[in-house]
Design a protein around this motif. Structure first.
Motif, PDB file in Angstrom:
ATOM      1  N   ASN A 161     -27.324  14.692  26.065  1.00 51.56           N
ATOM      2  CA  ASN A 161     -28.025  13.778  25.047  1.00 51.56           C
ATOM      3  C   ASN A 161     -28.113  12.260  25.872  1.00 51.56           C
ATOM      4  O   ASN A 161     -28.784  11.647  25.329  1.00 51.56           O
ATOM      5  CB  ASN A 161     -26.733  13.464  23.930  1.00 51.56           C
ATOM      6  N   VAL A 162     -27.296  12.264  26.954  1.00 47.30           N
ATOM      7  CA  VAL A 162     -27.323  10.893  27.794  1.00 47.30           C
ATOM      8  C   VAL A 162     -28.433  11.150  28.820  1.00 47.30           C
ATOM      9  O   VAL A 162     -29.552  10.287  28.942  1.00 47.30           O
ATOM     10  CB  VAL A 162     -26.317  10.640  28.369  1.00 47.30           C
ATOM     11  N   ARG A 163     -28.602  12.301  29.263  1.00 47.24           N
ATOM     12  CA  ARG A 163     -29.634  12.402  30.210  1.00 47.24           C
ATOM     13  C   ARG A 163     -31.007  12.554  29.659  1.00 47.24           C
ATOM     14  O   ARG A 163     -31.978  11.829  30.298  1.00 47.24           O
ATOM     15  CB  ARG A 163     -29.412  13.938  30.832  1.00 47.24           C
ATOM     16  N   TYR A 164     -31.175  12.887  28.681  1.00 47.85           N
ATOM     17  CA  TYR A 164     -32.774  12.864  28.083  1.00 47.85           C
ATOM     18  C   TYR A 164     -33.057  11.972  27.091  1.00 47.85           C
ATOM     19  O   TYR A 164     -33.983  11.930  26.465  1.00 47.85           O
ATOM     20  CB  TYR A 164     -33.102  14.364  27.475  1.00 47.85           C
ATOM     21  N   ALA A 165     -32.029  10.954  26.927  1.00 49.62           N
ATOM     22  CA  ALA A 165     -31.989   9.906  26.046  1.00 49.62           C
ATOM     23  C   ALA A 165     -33.358   9.128  25.940  1.00 49.62           C
ATOM     24  O   ALA A 165     -34.000   8.678  24.928  1.00 49.62           O
ATOM     25  CB  ALA A 165     -30.909   8.966  26.155  1.00 49.62           C
ATOM     26  N   GLU A 166     -33.810   8.678  27.185  1.00 50.62           N
ATOM     27  CA  GLU A 166     -35.130   7.986  27.250  1.00 50.62           C
ATOM     28  C   GLU A 166     -36.564   8.731  27.286  1.00 50.62           C
ATOM     29  O   GLU A 166     -37.553   8.213  27.178  1.00 50.62           O
ATOM     30  CB  GLU A 166     -35.253   7.299  28.849  1.00 50.62           C
ATOM     31  N   GLY A 167     -36.180  10.131  26.759  1.00 51.82           N
ATOM     32  CA  GLY A 167     -37.393  10.935  26.690  1.00 51.82           C
ATOM     33  C   GLY A 167     -37.854  11.132  25.193  1.00 51.82           C
ATOM     34  O   GLY A 167     -38.720  11.805  24.967  1.00 51.82           O
ATOM     35  N   ALA A 168     -37.360  10.160  24.335  1.00 48.20           N
ATOM     36  CA  ALA A 168     -37.445  10.225  22.880  1.00 48.20           C
ATOM     37  C   ALA A 168     -36.935   9.203  22.433  1.00 48.20           C
ATOM     38  O   ALA A 168     -36.178   8.439  22.830  1.00 48.20           O
ATOM     39  CB  ALA A 168     -37.334  11.454  22.242  1.00 48.20           C
ATOM     40  N   ASP A 169     -37.510   8.737  21.193  1.00 51.38           N
ATOM     41  CA  ASP A 169     -37.005   7.685  20.217  1.00 51.38           C
ATOM     42  C   ASP A 169     -35.926   7.761  19.597  1.00 51.38           C
ATOM     43  O   ASP A 169     -35.007   6.999  19.345  1.00 51.38           O
ATOM     44  CB  ASP A 169     -38.293   7.308  19.187  1.00 51.38           C
ATOM     45  N   ILE A 170     -35.521   9.355  19.250  1.00 50.67           N
ATOM     46  CA  ILE A 170     -34.355   9.685  18.601  1.00 50.67           C
ATOM     47  C   ILE A 170     -33.911  11.050  19.399  1.00 50.67           C
ATOM     48  O   ILE A 170     -34.345  11.783  19.774  1.00 50.67           O
ATOM     49  CB  ILE A 170     -34.638  10.196  17.326  1.00 50.67           C
ATOM     50  N   SER A 171     -32.316  10.918  19.557  1.00 45.31           N
ATOM     51  CA  SER A 171     -31.679  11.879  20.254  1.00 45.31           C
ATOM     52  C   SER A 171     -30.955  12.482  18.963  1.00 45.31           C
ATOM     53  O   SER A 171     -30.515  11.803  18.084  1.00 45.31           O
ATOM     54  CB  SER A 171     -30.452  11.269  21.157  1.00 45.31           C
ATOM     55  N   CYS A 172     -30.885  13.867  18.904  1.00 46.01           N
ATOM     56  CA  CYS A 172     -30.650  14.672  17.827  1.00 46.01           C
ATOM     57  C   CYS A 172     -29.712  15.965  18.090  1.00 46.01           C
ATOM     58  O   CYS A 172     -30.381  16.849  18.651  1.00 46.01           O
ATOM     59  CB  CYS A 172     -31.747  15.241  16.994  1.00 46.01           C
ATOM     60  N   PRO A 173     -28.421  15.510  18.689  1.00 45.64           N
ATOM     61  CA  PRO A 173     -27.417  16.665  19.009  1.00 45.64           C
ATOM     62  C   PRO A 173     -27.558  17.848  18.018  1.00 45.64           C
ATOM     63  O   PRO A 173     -27.275  17.608  16.856  1.00 45.64           O
ATOM     64  CB  PRO A 173     -26.223  16.007  19.569  1.00 45.64           C
ATOM     65  N   ASP A 174     -27.140  19.124  18.416  1.00 48.77           N
ATOM     66  CA  ASP A 174     -26.924  20.149  17.510  1.00 48.77           C
ATOM     67  C   ASP A 174     -25.289  20.394  17.919  1.00 48.77           C
ATOM     68  O   ASP A 174     -25.069  20.959  18.860  1.00 48.77           O
ATOM     69  CB  ASP A 174     -27.513  21.375  17.795  1.00 48.77           C
ATOM     70  N   ALA A 175     -24.467  19.951  17.332  1.00 45.84           N
ATOM     71  CA  ALA A 175     -22.996  19.953  17.382  1.00 45.84           C
ATOM     72  C   ALA A 175     -22.227  20.863  16.393  1.00 45.84           C
ATOM     73  O   ALA A 175     -22.255  20.586  15.401  1.00 45.84           O
ATOM     74  CB  ALA A 175     -22.522  18.600  17.197  1.00 45.84           C
ATOM     75  N   TYR A 176     -21.943  21.991  17.016  1.00 41.32           N
ATOM     76  CA  TYR A 176     -21.395  23.313  16.044  1.00 41.32           C
ATOM     77  C   TYR A 176     -20.142  23.328  16.405  1.00 41.32           C
ATOM     78  O   TYR A 176     -19.612  24.013  17.349  1.00 41.32           O
ATOM     79  CB  TYR A 176     -22.084  24.364  16.406  1.00 41.32           C
ATOM     80  N   PRO A 177     -19.055  23.066  15.298  1.00 40.47           N
ATOM     81  CA  PRO A 177     -17.465  23.517  15.647  1.00 40.47           C
ATOM     82  C   PRO A 177     -17.349  24.740  15.807  1.00 40.47           C
ATOM     83  O   PRO A 177     -16.417  25.232  16.229  1.00 40.47           O
ATOM     84  CB  PRO A 177     -17.094  22.650  14.310  1.00 40.47           C
ATOM     85  N   VAL A 178     -18.283  25.733  14.744  1.00 40.41           N
ATOM     86  CA  VAL A 178     -18.021  27.099  14.754  1.00 40.41           C
ATOM     87  C   VAL A 178     -16.841  27.391  13.881  1.00 40.41           C
ATOM     88  O   VAL A 178     -15.554  27.213  14.323  1.00 40.41           O
ATOM     89  CB  VAL A 178     -17.746  28.002  16.014  1.00 40.41           C
ATOM     90  N   TYR A 179     -16.907  27.769  12.708  1.00 43.08           N
ATOM     91  CA  TYR A 179     -15.820  27.909  11.683  1.00 43.08           C
ATOM     92  C   TYR A 179     -15.445  29.350  11.627  1.00 43.08           C
ATOM     93  O   TYR A 179     -16.065  30.264  11.693  1.00 43.08           O
ATOM     94  CB  TYR A 179     -16.391  27.143  10.377  1.00 43.08           C
TER      95      TYR A 179
END
Length: 389
Positions: A161-179
């Motif tokens: 999410n840091v490495r590709y940050a400049e590649g888009a206007d919005i960064s959208c991580p898929d953060a899954y705790p796994v329940y």
């Protein structure tokens, strides 16, 4: 720029505006477009096989019918004879002339569609070690030929999410705790907050929360779908981390559509957001919260807009805690807008939190009725498991 119907722009804080009106992007990946309700505002599609503008118009018509702007992948096949010119190997170098030609046709078509919303750059580029410079090329080119539609990139790692940050206007991580069915999670619940902060370290952040049962990643434990309280915890941790939009993955997958928490939960979460959207979108002001448990498992922040305030507080631990707040600016605090007011003394007050509890304190009574929402969702899920169903 002259006005364009359906235009979307982001302000300095990453908040989205459509046709000049602020809104909260909220929707699902792989949407079936089979329902419509207030606050369901975006839909992400994986339609990356389009060969002509008519297909794009058909997708946008689905969005118009159900009131959602579309998040469309950039990897289309306009003018290529059906050939894929956006293979992973082709994204290891720099943007090619042929890729520019395809993107130009996509952009020209998108600018004619009021329900086209965002360009989806890629899904988890870290997994293929794609070139960040390629995405920067695409972002710059799309900004030049279509400044009316922002770009979004999704990645599953903090580093990505840091490495590709400049590649888009919005960064959208898929953060899954796994329940897991024993009430625990594979990864710490605060994961959502940590990813939100990583994604928004330099620009706008959205979140792709877990809205499904990831049954193959329980590490020896039986997994389950998230409950309404789990969904709400992900939402509130995201807002503490200054997330401005949500595209959820995805109650249409892994048999999750049968789960009443995943069917009704998003509706109630949207209702809660809509009741105070300006406040939830406002920048967070961290507050000191001393927990009887670990300070790493308790997160809190105040938000202020138009002279109003609220406090979001999340206990991500698997046990109850006592919490002492300091530096609070709320004149009085109503938990979820109901009950008796807590009046902070010199900016301080204490309260008790249940295990894995997310709480919103409003400065005025009459806010969202969390108790009624919980009762509805849990009763519906219990009825689903009743004998004879």
């Amino acid at each position: 720029l002259p006005f364009q119907e359906g235009e979307i722009w982001l302000d300095k804080d990453g908040i989205a505006y459509r046709n000049g009106k602020k809104f909260v992007p909220y929707g699902f990946f792989s949407d079936y477009f089979n329902e419509r309700y207030e606050g369901l505002t975006v839909a992400q599609t994986y339609c990356n096989w389009m060969t002509n503008v008519t297909e794009l118009a058909d997708w946008c018509a689905k969005g118009e019918k159900t009131g959602r702007v579309l998040v469309i992948p950039i990897q289309q096949r306009f003018g290529t004879g059906g050939k894929d010119v956006f293979t992973p190997a082709s994204m290891q170098g720099r943007l090619t002339d042929l890729q520019r030609a395809v993107l130009r046709q996509l952009a020209e078509a998108a600018r004619k569609e009021p329900w086209f919303g965002f360009y989806y750059m890629y899904d988890e580029p870290s997994g293929r070690d794609l070139n960040p410079e390629w995405f920067k090329d695409v972002r710059a080119f799309l900004c030049e030929i279509d400044p009316y539609h922002p770009t979004i990139i999704l990645d599953y790692s903090l580093v990505g999410n840091v490495r590709y940050a400049e590649g888009a206007d919005i960064s959208c991580p898929d953060a899954y705790p796994v329940y897991c069915s024993d009430g625990t999670t594979r990864d710490p619940r605060r994961l959502t907050y940590d990813f939100a902060r990583a994604a928004g370290h330099s620009h706008a952040a959205w979140m792709c929360p877990q809205y499904f049962d990831w049954d193959v990643f329980g590490r020896g434990k039986r997994t389950c779908g998230p409950t309404y309280d789990d969904l709400r915890m992900q939402t509130m941790l995201s807002f503490i981390g200054d997330v401005r939009g949500f595209v959820c993955w995805s109650r249409w997958s892994f048999c999750a559509a049968l789960n009443k928490h995943l069917e009704l939960g998003p509706r109630r979460i949207i209702e809660e957001i809509r009741a105070a959207s300006d406040l939830f979108l406002a920048n967070s002001r961290p507050v000191k919260a001393v927990s009887s448990g670990s300070d790493r498992t308790f997160l809190a922040a105040e938000k202020e807009f138009g002279g109003r305030r609220l406090l979001i507080a999340c206990n991500t631990a698997d046990e109850p805690v006592e919490v002492a707040f300091e530096g609070i600016r709320l004149a009085q605090a109503f938990a979820s807008g109901v009950g008796s007011a807590i009046v902070p003394a010199s900016g301080r007050f204490s309260d008790r939190f249940g295990a894995n509890e997310a709480r919103v304190y409003y400065e005025q009574p009459g806010g969202f009725d969390l108790s009624a929402a919980r009762a509805e969702v849990y009763a519906a899920e219990a009825a689903r498991h009743s004998p004879g169903n």
